[in-house]
Design an enzyme around this catalytic site. Structure first.
Site, mmCIF file in Angstrom:
data_model
loop_
_atom_site.group_PDB
_atom_site.id
_atom_site.type_symbol
_atom_site.label_atom_id
_atom_site.label_comp_id
_atom_site.label_asym_id
_atom_site.label_seq_id
_atom_site.Cartn_x
_atom_site.Cartn_y
_atom_site.Cartn_z
ATOM 1 N N LYS A 68 -1.783 -23.179 -25.562
ATOM 2 C CA LYS A 68 -1.110 -23.501 -26.827
ATOM 3 C C LYS A 68 0.311 -23.907 -26.508
ATOM 4 O O LYS A 68 0.991 -23.241 -25.738
ATOM 5 C CB LYS A 68 -1.113 -22.229 -27.697
ATOM 6 C CG LYS A 68 -0.357 -22.333 -28.991
ATOM 7 C CD LYS A 68 -1.322 -22.555 -30.142
ATOM 8 C CE LYS A 68 -0.621 -22.880 -31.430
ATOM 9 N NZ LYS A 68 0.037 -24.185 -31.457
ATOM 10 N N LYS A 104 1.792 -27.276 -22.850
ATOM 11 C CA LYS A 104 2.926 -28.072 -23.354
ATOM 12 C C LYS A 104 2.610 -29.538 -23.152
ATOM 13 O O LYS A 104 1.782 -29.889 -22.301
ATOM 14 C CB LYS A 104 4.207 -27.724 -22.582
ATOM 15 C CG LYS A 104 5.468 -27.951 -23.382
ATOM 16 C CD LYS A 104 5.674 -26.857 -24.412
ATOM 17 C CE LYS A 104 6.881 -27.075 -25.276
ATOM 18 N NZ LYS A 104 7.182 -25.909 -26.104
ATOM 19 N N THR A 188 10.305 -19.003 -37.137
ATOM 20 C CA THR A 188 11.109 -18.718 -35.942
ATOM 21 C C THR A 188 12.339 -17.892 -36.320
ATOM 22 O O THR A 188 12.653 -16.879 -35.678
ATOM 23 C CB THR A 188 11.523 -20.032 -35.250
ATOM 24 O OG1 THR A 188 10.329 -20.736 -34.925
ATOM 25 C CG2 THR A 188 12.325 -19.777 -33.994
ATOM 26 N N ASN A 219 16.919 -26.161 -37.860
ATOM 27 C CA ASN A 219 15.836 -25.441 -38.542
ATOM 28 C C ASN A 219 15.937 -23.944 -38.315
ATOM 29 O O ASN A 219 15.917 -23.150 -39.253
ATOM 30 C CB ASN A 219 14.471 -25.896 -37.987
ATOM 31 C CG ASN A 219 14.171 -27.308 -38.394
ATOM 32 O OD1 ASN A 219 14.589 -27.739 -39.464
ATOM 33 N ND2 ASN A 219 13.458 -28.025 -37.545
HETATM 34 P P1 NAD Z 1 16.861 -28.592 -34.658
HETATM 35 O O1 NAD Z 1 16.851 -29.943 -34.035
HETATM 36 O O2 NAD Z 1 16.477 -28.437 -36.087
HETATM 37 O O3 NAD Z 1 18.342 -27.970 -34.537
HETATM 38 C C1 NAD Z 1 19.110 -27.994 -33.398
HETATM 39 C C2 NAD Z 1 20.572 -27.809 -33.824
HETATM 40 O O4 NAD Z 1 21.387 -27.738 -32.655
HETATM 41 C C3 NAD Z 1 21.109 -28.968 -34.659
HETATM 42 O O5 NAD Z 1 21.923 -28.437 -35.690
HETATM 43 C C4 NAD Z 1 21.981 -29.745 -33.662
HETATM 44 O O6 NAD Z 1 23.033 -30.441 -34.294
HETATM 45 C C5 NAD Z 1 22.490 -28.606 -32.828
HETATM 46 N N1 NAD Z 1 22.990 -29.012 -31.530
HETATM 47 C C6 NAD Z 1 22.562 -29.992 -30.706
HETATM 48 N N2 NAD Z 1 23.325 -30.043 -29.611
HETATM 49 C C7 NAD Z 1 24.230 -29.050 -29.743
HETATM 50 C C8 NAD Z 1 25.299 -28.569 -28.937
HETATM 51 N N3 NAD Z 1 25.595 -29.121 -27.765
HETATM 52 N N4 NAD Z 1 26.004 -27.518 -29.392
HETATM 53 C C9 NAD Z 1 25.712 -26.952 -30.575
HETATM 54 N N5 NAD Z 1 24.756 -27.349 -31.366
HETATM 55 C C10 NAD Z 1 24.026 -28.393 -30.957
HETATM 56 O O7 NAD Z 1 16.011 -27.663 -33.693
HETATM 57 P P2 NAD Z 1 15.362 -26.245 -34.003
HETATM 58 O O8 NAD Z 1 13.947 -26.446 -34.396
HETATM 59 O O9 NAD Z 1 16.264 -25.425 -34.866
HETATM 60 O O10 NAD Z 1 15.325 -25.639 -32.517
HETATM 61 C C11 NAD Z 1 16.504 -25.141 -31.907
HETATM 62 C C12 NAD Z 1 16.126 -24.422 -30.619
HETATM 63 O O11 NAD Z 1 15.200 -23.405 -30.927
HETATM 64 C C13 NAD Z 1 15.444 -25.303 -29.555
HETATM 65 O O12 NAD Z 1 15.809 -24.822 -28.287
HETATM 66 C C14 NAD Z 1 13.983 -25.040 -29.780
HETATM 67 O O13 NAD Z 1 13.219 -25.246 -28.596
HETATM 68 C C15 NAD Z 1 14.036 -23.564 -30.147
HETATM 69 N N6 NAD Z 1 12.847 -23.151 -30.875
HETATM 70 C C16 NAD Z 1 12.613 -23.618 -32.132
HETATM 71 C C17 NAD Z 1 11.448 -23.240 -32.788
HETATM 72 C C18 NAD Z 1 11.153 -23.720 -34.176
HETATM 73 O O14 NAD Z 1 10.117 -23.309 -34.719
HETATM 74 N N7 NAD Z 1 12.002 -24.511 -34.809
HETATM 75 C C19 NAD Z 1 10.545 -22.370 -32.164
HETATM 76 C C20 NAD Z 1 10.830 -21.876 -30.890
HETATM 77 C C21 NAD Z 1 11.997 -22.291 -30.256
#
Ligand code: NAD
Length: 429
Positions: A68, A104, A188, A219
């Site tokens: 997954k 992945k 998350t 998010n």
């Molecule tokens: P997203 O794209 O919605 O948000 C990412 C945020 O980080 C944005 O606000 C962006 O502007 C900001 N950002 C980008 N570069 C940056 C920097 N240099 N400094 C500060 N902020 C910066 O992504 P997301 O879904 O919220 O995911 C964020 C992290 O969480 C990722 O590493 C992702 O792998 C991890 N993650 C997310 C989920 C999920 O369900 N959304 C699940 C597991 C892990």
């Protein structure tokens, strides 16, 4: 980036192996991905020309169930990176006791360069190319960086067309109207919130006396910031890719979410009209946010944010990793020496894959749950993992990250041993 990710992944396995005795068979099995494919995806662009994209899918280990993992659309995607992310998924699913192995996938591209129609043709082409490698009982896809519910809907539809029957359980994170689960969008953040609410009281930390900085207002980060604000925590700093804002007395997170949605940037938030008058604030850089004198730091943006270059300047006492891989293993060592508690990604951000699991279960049973049911089951799953991992860390005096790997490794080892023939040979048959 991919090389350091892969090296870091192995380093974390090595760290865990110092504390747990597992069979050489299991170690050998976990060193290599079970299967990896690389595909070329021809796409007719809107201007009539043909462009070939490179795509990947990896099934790292399926001892505990079908693999997954998400599909990432990003210019840096390469086989090394996809394999490392699939390795992490293996441990995340084992830590949460989900009946899955780790997988992945990804396509090397800048999605902002494609039109929506081109993106749809590419996503369907990717499924055409990997269809024999995936399936609801083999390998299940999900969203990751720069992929979303709409893309998951196209992928599920394309797979169903190829199979000549509806196959909703091959992809999770779909739109709710075609089999997605309620609660997936907030899973998350809510999962991370449950872990924080369970862990911080162990250090006698009460919300009202706890300051928090959140890097990444997307998010996961924005939703978590709001949940913490609602629970009474003092969220003093937030940031996005353009920079951040800081107010020692605490920020009004719902207003920031509102203005961020309207303006697409945090910096615009507090410098306009009446919002400026609600709370005094300072504009800060992302580097400054990481080094603030706060109780809790939540990296929720990108990988490799805390490295050996800045780890010694981190002042937070507790770090909860919402992003995947925000701290390098070299930085881990510095933070450990400083007495910082790092609650790792494979636990803290596992709410997303947990509700993906719930979506898969609902697709297969045909019975759909309410938001309350989803969130209650999510809470139970997160606590069932967080408490024993914390107990291992506390009782054996190891970092929480290592404890999470030890916990997952024991479960993986047991599954590998149960399926294998080692005991048969060792017993002298
Ligand atoms: P997203 O794209 O919605 O948000 C990412 C945020 O980080 C944005 O606000 C962006 O502007 C900001 N950002 C980008 N570069 C940056 C920097 N240099 N400094 C500060 N902020 C910066 O992504 P997301 O879904 O919220 O995911 C964020 C992290 O969480 C990722 O590493 C992702 O792998 C991890 N993650 C997310 C989920 C999920 O369900 N959304 C699940 C597991 C892990």
């Amino acid at each position: 980036m991919s090389e350091s990710l892969l090296a870091d992944a192995s380093q974390r396995l090595e760290n865990a192996l110092k504390y747990v005795k597992i069979s050489e068979d299991a170690i050998e099995r976990l060193k290599y991905p079970k299967a990896s494919i690389s595909v070329s995806i021809p796409v007719r662009l809107d201007n009539g020309s043909l462009r070939i994209f490179q795509g990947y899918r990896v099934r790292y280990d399926d001892t505990r169930g079908p693999t997954k993992g998400g599909v990432r659309y990003h210019p840096n995607v390469c086989m090394d990176e996809v394999q490392s992310l699939a390795f992490w998924m293996t441990f995340k699913c084992a830590a949460l006791n989900l009946p899955f192995g780790g997988g992945k996938g990804g396509i090397t591209l800048n999605p902002k360069e494609l039109s929506r129609m081109e993106l749809e043709r590419l996503s369907r082409g990717y499924i055409d190319a990997i269809a024999d490698f995936i399936g609801p009982d083999v390998d299940i896809l999900a969203p990751d960086v720069y992929t979303n519910a709409m893309i998951m809907g196209w992928m599920m539809d394309q797979y169903s067309i190829l199979q000549r029957k509806l196959c909703p359980a091959v992809v999770t994170g779909k739109p709710i109207t075609i089999g997605g689960s309620v609660g997936r969008d907030t899973a998350t953040a809510l999962g991370a919130f449950f872990v924080m609410e369970a862990m911080l009281p162990k250090f006698d930390r009460r919300p009202q006396e706890t300051t928090v900085a959140v890097q990444g207002f997307g998010n996961a980060g924005a939703m978590l910031a709001e949940l913490l604000w609602q629970a009474g925590y003092k969220v003093v700093a937030v940031s996005d890719s353009k920079g951040g804002i800081y107010a020692p007395q605490g920020l009004d997170i719902p207003s920031i979410r509102h203005y961020k949605e309207a303006s697409r940037s945090i910096q615009a938030v507090y410098c306009k009209d009446t919002v400026c008058n609600i709370v005094e604030h300072t504009v800060i850089t992302n580097e400054e946010l990481l080094e603030l004198d706060v109780d809790v730091l939540v990296p929720a943006a990108l990988e490799n944010q805390i490295t050996s270059a800045n780890a010694d300047r981190i002042r937070a006492r507790y770090i909860f990793e919402v992003a995947n891989g925000p701290i390098t293993s070299a930085a881990d060592r510095v933070l450990e020496a400083k007495g910082v508690y790092v609650f790792p990604d494979i636990l803290v951000n596992a709410g997303g894959v947990t509700v993906s699991y719930f979506e898969w279960v609902q697709n297969r049973s045909g019975l759909y749950w309410t938001l309350d049911e989803v969130n209650q089951r999510l809470k139970q799953k997160m606590l069932d993992a967080a408490e024993p991992i914390w107990a291992i860390a506390r009782d054996q005096g190891m970092p929480v990250r290592t404890a999470a790997y030890v916990y997952a490794l024991e479960r993986l080892e047991e599954a590998i041993r149960t399926k294998g023939t080692r005991d048969y040979y060792l017993n002298g048959h």
